[in-house]
Scaffold this motif. Sequence first.
Motif, PDB file in Angstrom:
ATOM      1  N   THR A   1       9.463  14.100 -17.035  1.00 27.28           N
ATOM      2  CA  THR A   1      10.606  13.700 -16.207  1.00 27.28           C
ATOM      3  C   THR A   1      10.851  12.207 -16.358  1.00 27.28           C
ATOM      4  O   THR A   1       9.962  11.446 -16.733  1.00 27.28           O
ATOM      5  CB  THR A   1      10.357  14.015 -14.715  1.00 27.28           C
ATOM      6  OG1 THR A   1       9.227  13.249 -14.256  1.00 27.28           O
ATOM      7  CG2 THR A   1      10.078  15.492 -14.499  1.00 27.28           C
TER       8      THR A   1
ATOM      9  N   GLN B   1      10.260  20.268 -17.248  1.00 22.89           N
ATOM     10  CA  GLN B   1      11.326  19.411 -17.758  1.00 22.89           C
ATOM     11  C   GLN B   1      12.695  19.993 -17.444  1.00 22.89           C
ATOM     12  O   GLN B   1      13.610  19.274 -17.041  1.00 22.89           O
ATOM     13  CB  GLN B   1      11.158  19.232 -19.262  1.00 22.89           C
ATOM     14  CG  GLN B   1      12.057  18.167 -19.867  1.00 22.89           C
ATOM     15  CD  GLN B   1      11.792  17.987 -21.348  1.00 22.89           C
ATOM     16  OE1 GLN B   1      12.070  18.871 -22.144  1.00 22.89           O
ATOM     17  NE2 GLN B   1      11.248  16.837 -21.722  1.00 22.89           N
TER      18      GLN B   1
ATOM     19  N   SER C   1      13.479  19.511 -13.770  1.00 24.72           N
ATOM     20  CA  SER C   1      13.863  18.129 -13.494  1.00 24.72           C
ATOM     21  C   SER C   1      15.311  17.856 -13.905  1.00 24.72           C
ATOM     22  O   SER C   1      16.065  17.218 -13.164  1.00 24.72           O
ATOM     23  CB  SER C   1      12.922  17.169 -14.234  1.00 24.72           C
ATOM     24  OG  SER C   1      13.333  15.826 -14.096  1.00 24.72           O
TER      25      SER C   1
ATOM     26  N   ASP D   1      18.431  16.899 -11.440  1.00 23.04           N
ATOM     27  CA  ASP D   1      19.237  15.712 -11.699  1.00 23.04           C
ATOM     28  C   ASP D   1      20.719  16.065 -11.834  1.00 23.04           C
ATOM     29  O   ASP D   1      21.590  15.372 -11.292  1.00 23.04           O
ATOM     30  CB  ASP D   1      18.742  15.030 -12.978  1.00 23.04           C
ATOM     31  CG  ASP D   1      19.513  13.766 -13.294  1.00 23.04           C
ATOM     32  OD1 ASP D   1      19.468  12.817 -12.496  1.00 23.04           O
ATOM     33  OD2 ASP D   1      20.175  13.727 -14.351  1.00 23.04           O
TER      34      ASP D   1
END
Length: 216
Positions: free
Chosen positions: A59, A166, A169, A173
């Motif tokens: 991240t 990943q 994350s 976002d």
Amino acid sequence: MLLRGSGTAGPWGWLTLLLVACTARASEITFELPDNAKQCFYEEIVQGTKCTLEFQVITGGHYDVDCRLEGPDGAVLYKEMKKQYDSFTFTASRNGTYKFCFSNEFSTFTHKTVYFDFQVGEDPPLFPSENRATALTQMESACVSIHEALKSVIDYQTHFRLREAQGRSRAEDLNTRVAYWSIGEAIILLVVSIGQVFLLKSFFSDKRTTTTRVGS
């Protein structure tokens, strides 16, 4: 495997050191690397030992980090800038302490989560007599095959866990950006609506003033 950590990670450095201390016998570590920080780890390696360093940024920012590996004499064995993930295999040329560092000093406000797997030497044989001159029995061969398959399964599980972390994350976002964009659109729509109301009122106000002047 003995790992020791040091760096310029500020208060996060103690957390990383504690994590390293708790997993001193493990070869896989995931740690936080703050912005403008550098974290180093050290390993005592015997000459002729085959080692593999694998890392991945899970991240943070553009998912990149600087990595550098040095030998006991300070010679640079591996150096990459702003890499998302990579793997490097080498054979120790001499006895001593090998040092590998992860740097996020190029980032001014984004911290990273970094995973690395540092393997020193090869796994011991499943059977003490595996390297004997005679062939393995059918049961021993089956056990060796199952053992190798389970090792592959563990590697695949680790890989997919990192991919999942990943992806989560990135999804979070993206969700945050969409939420902020929606709030911005709502504010713009509200401002435009209020502006249209005042604009229409100004039109009727001018007409009333003109009519009053004509009548008088």
